[in-house]
Design a protein around this motif. Sequence first.
Motif, PDB file in Angstrom:
ATOM      1  N   LEU A   1       0.835  -1.205   0.000  1.00 40.51           N
ATOM      2  CA  LEU A   1       0.000   0.000   0.000  1.00 40.51           C
ATOM      3  C   LEU A   1       0.865   1.248   0.000  1.00 40.51           C
ATOM      4  O   LEU A   1       1.902   1.309   0.661  1.00 40.51           O
ATOM      5  CB  LEU A   1      -0.926   0.004   1.211  1.00 40.51           C
ATOM      6  N   GLN A   2       0.432   2.232  -0.762  1.00 39.81           N
ATOM      7  CA  GLN A   2       1.130   3.500  -0.892  1.00 39.81           C
ATOM      8  C   GLN A   2       0.179   4.633  -0.505  1.00 39.81           C
ATOM      9  O   GLN A   2      -1.037   4.468  -0.556  1.00 39.81           O
ATOM     10  CB  GLN A   2       1.601   3.709  -2.343  1.00 39.81           C
ATOM     11  N   PRO A   3       0.712   5.787  -0.140  1.00 38.66           N
ATOM     12  CA  PRO A   3      -0.157   6.933   0.144  1.00 38.66           C
ATOM     13  C   PRO A   3      -0.984   7.292  -1.098  1.00 38.66           C
ATOM     14  O   PRO A   3      -0.534   7.124  -2.228  1.00 38.66           O
ATOM     15  CB  PRO A   3       0.815   8.068   0.480  1.00 38.66           C
ATOM     16  N   GLY A   4      -2.175   7.754  -0.873  1.00 37.00           N
ATOM     17  CA  GLY A   4      -3.023   8.168  -1.986  1.00 37.00           C
ATOM     18  C   GLY A   4      -3.942   7.076  -2.496  1.00 37.00           C
ATOM     19  O   GLY A   4      -4.601   7.254  -3.509  1.00 37.00           O
ATOM     20  N   GLY A   5      -3.974   5.942  -1.838  1.00 39.05           N
ATOM     21  CA  GLY A   5      -4.914   4.895  -2.206  1.00 39.05           C
ATOM     22  C   GLY A   5      -4.448   3.909  -3.256  1.00 39.05           C
ATOM     23  O   GLY A   5      -5.189   3.026  -3.646  1.00 39.05           O
ATOM     24  N   ARG A   6      -3.235   4.034  -3.722  1.00 40.24           N
ATOM     25  CA  ARG A   6      -2.763   3.064  -4.703  1.00 40.24           C
ATOM     26  C   ARG A   6      -1.910   2.010  -4.006  1.00 40.24           C
ATOM     27  O   ARG A   6      -1.475   2.180  -2.872  1.00 40.24           O
ATOM     28  CB  ARG A   6      -1.999   3.736  -5.836  1.00 40.24           C
ATOM     29  N   ALA A   7      -1.662   0.930  -4.702  1.00 42.60           N
ATOM     30  CA  ALA A   7      -0.818  -0.138  -4.176  1.00 42.60           C
ATOM     31  C   ALA A   7       0.113  -0.614  -5.282  1.00 42.60           C
ATOM     32  O   ALA A   7      -0.303  -0.784  -6.425  1.00 42.60           O
ATOM     33  CB  ALA A   7      -1.674  -1.290  -3.676  1.00 42.60           C
ATOM     34  N   ASP A   8       1.374  -0.805  -4.931  1.00 42.69           N
ATOM     35  CA  ASP A   8       2.366  -1.262  -5.896  1.00 42.69           C
ATOM     36  C   ASP A   8       2.475  -2.782  -5.838  1.00 42.69           C
ATOM     37  O   ASP A   8       2.633  -3.352  -4.756  1.00 42.69           O
ATOM     38  CB  ASP A   8       3.731  -0.647  -5.591  1.00 42.69           C
ATOM     39  N   PRO A   9       2.411  -3.432  -6.982  1.00 42.88           N
ATOM     40  CA  PRO A   9       2.566  -4.890  -6.986  1.00 42.88           C
ATOM     41  C   PRO A   9       4.014  -5.291  -6.732  1.00 42.88           C
ATOM     42  O   PRO A   9       4.947  -4.639  -7.208  1.00 42.88           O
ATOM     43  CB  PRO A   9       2.133  -5.286  -8.398  1.00 42.88           C
ATOM     44  N   LEU A  10       4.181  -6.328  -5.976  1.00 40.28           N
ATOM     45  CA  LEU A  10       5.489  -6.923  -5.726  1.00 40.28           C
ATOM     46  C   LEU A  10       5.454  -8.340  -6.284  1.00 40.28           C
ATOM     47  O   LEU A  10       4.546  -9.106  -5.970  1.00 40.28           O
ATOM     48  CB  LEU A  10       5.808  -6.971  -4.234  1.00 40.28           C
ATOM     49  N   LEU A  11       6.420  -8.680  -7.093  1.00 37.90           N
ATOM     50  CA  LEU A  11       6.480  -9.991  -7.716  1.00 37.90           C
ATOM     51  C   LEU A  11       7.716 -10.720  -7.212  1.00 37.90           C
ATOM     52  O   LEU A  11       8.835 -10.233  -7.367  1.00 37.90           O
ATOM     53  CB  LEU A  11       6.540  -9.833  -9.240  1.00 37.90           C
ATOM     54  N   ASP A  12       7.519 -11.865  -6.590  1.00 39.48           N
ATOM     55  CA  ASP A  12       8.625 -12.680  -6.093  1.00 39.48           C
ATOM     56  C   ASP A  12       8.984 -13.695  -7.179  1.00 39.48           C
ATOM     57  O   ASP A  12       8.265 -14.681  -7.380  1.00 39.48           O
ATOM     58  CB  ASP A  12       8.215 -13.386  -4.807  1.00 39.48           C
ATOM     59  N   LEU A  13      10.080 -13.448  -7.872  1.00 41.91           N
ATOM     60  CA  LEU A  13      10.481 -14.310  -8.977  1.00 41.91           C
ATOM     61  C   LEU A  13      10.942 -15.690  -8.519  1.00 41.91           C
ATOM     62  O   LEU A  13      10.938 -16.635  -9.301  1.00 41.91           O
ATOM     63  CB  LEU A  13      11.568 -13.643  -9.816  1.00 41.91           C
ATOM     64  N   ASP A  14      11.327 -15.812  -7.258  1.00 49.76           N
ATOM     65  CA  ASP A  14      11.696 -17.125  -6.729  1.00 49.76           C
ATOM     66  C   ASP A  14      10.469 -18.006  -6.546  1.00 49.76           C
ATOM     67  O   ASP A  14      10.564 -19.226  -6.578  1.00 49.76           O
ATOM     68  CB  ASP A  14      12.422 -16.995  -5.387  1.00 49.76           C
ATOM     69  N   THR A  15       9.313 -17.393  -6.354  1.00 47.73           N
ATOM     70  CA  THR A  15       8.077 -18.124  -6.129  1.00 47.73           C
ATOM     71  C   THR A  15       7.264 -18.291  -7.407  1.00 47.73           C
ATOM     72  O   THR A  15       6.550 -19.270  -7.572  1.00 47.73           O
ATOM     73  CB  THR A  15       7.230 -17.394  -5.061  1.00 47.73           C
ATOM     74  N   CYS A  16       7.386 -17.351  -8.335  1.00 47.09           N
ATOM     75  CA  CYS A  16       6.628 -17.385  -9.584  1.00 47.09           C
ATOM     76  C   CYS A  16       7.067 -18.571 -10.440  1.00 47.09           C
ATOM     77  O   CYS A  16       8.253 -18.735 -10.718  1.00 47.09           O
ATOM     78  CB  CYS A  16       6.823 -16.086 -10.364  1.00 47.09           C
ATOM     79  N   ILE A  17       6.098 -19.388 -10.871  1.00 42.20           N
ATOM     80  CA  ILE A  17       6.412 -20.524 -11.730  1.00 42.20           C
ATOM     81  C   ILE A  17       6.078 -20.245 -13.192  1.00 42.20           C
ATOM     82  O   ILE A  17       6.306 -21.087 -14.052  1.00 42.20           O
ATOM     83  CB  ILE A  17       5.696 -21.804 -11.257  1.00 42.20           C
ATOM     84  N   GLY A  18       5.529 -19.064 -13.478  1.00 40.32           N
ATOM     85  CA  GLY A  18       5.219 -18.695 -14.852  1.00 40.32           C
ATOM     86  C   GLY A  18       4.031 -19.417 -15.438  1.00 40.32           C
ATOM     87  O   GLY A  18       3.963 -19.627 -16.647  1.00 40.32           O
ATOM     88  N   CYS A  19       3.061 -19.764 -14.612  1.00 36.20           N
ATOM     89  CA  CYS A  19       1.915 -20.541 -15.080  1.00 36.20           C
ATOM     90  C   CYS A  19       0.915 -19.724 -15.893  1.00 36.20           C
ATOM     91  O   CYS A  19       0.173 -20.265 -16.707  1.00 36.20           O
ATOM     92  CB  CYS A  19       1.199 -21.205 -13.910  1.00 36.20           C
TER      93      CYS A  19
END
Length: 171
Positions: free
Chosen positions: A127-145
């Motif tokens: 969560l960021q100020p102003g009501g937006r949220a930045d996505p975080l992508l964990d490449l160690d967990t992502c399997i690319g499905c």
Amino acid sequence: MSQLTSRRAFLSARTLREDTDAIRPPGAAVLGFGALCTKCGDCVPACPEGIMTVDADGFPVVELNSGSCTFCGACAMSCATDALAVERLPDWPWHAAIQGAACLSMRGVSCRLCQDSCDHGAIRFRLQPGGRADPLLDLDTCIGCGACAHVCPAGAVTFERHANHQSEEIQ
């Protein structure tokens, strides 16, 4: 005739470009896929998820925007050549990438569909100020499905080859 086609593709470097740019089915040979694949198309109907098609050159590609891959290996098992092999399934080189400019959440719209669809927990939001949220992508967990790409209403999820697996904040 197919020998001429392969020679022509090789001489025009199409084979090498296709191997690195197109999302080939799981278990695809990284180098020389174009020379090994006979373009028979047997792998396309073998996919139980229905996410495979052929590109303009007749080679199979996975369309992760159409649905997610379960890595069942049906496509590789249907391949009579060494273009696809079950032994190479764990070597899937593709991981999600979120295009920040297109992401609805980064534009202040409350959307977490990619996070909700990711069974592996590779996507979360800060969560960021102003009501937006930045996505975080964990490449160690992502399997690319592709489960995240399939549900994204903005088309903000793409796929890239990654050699280094690390968490990255989308800018």
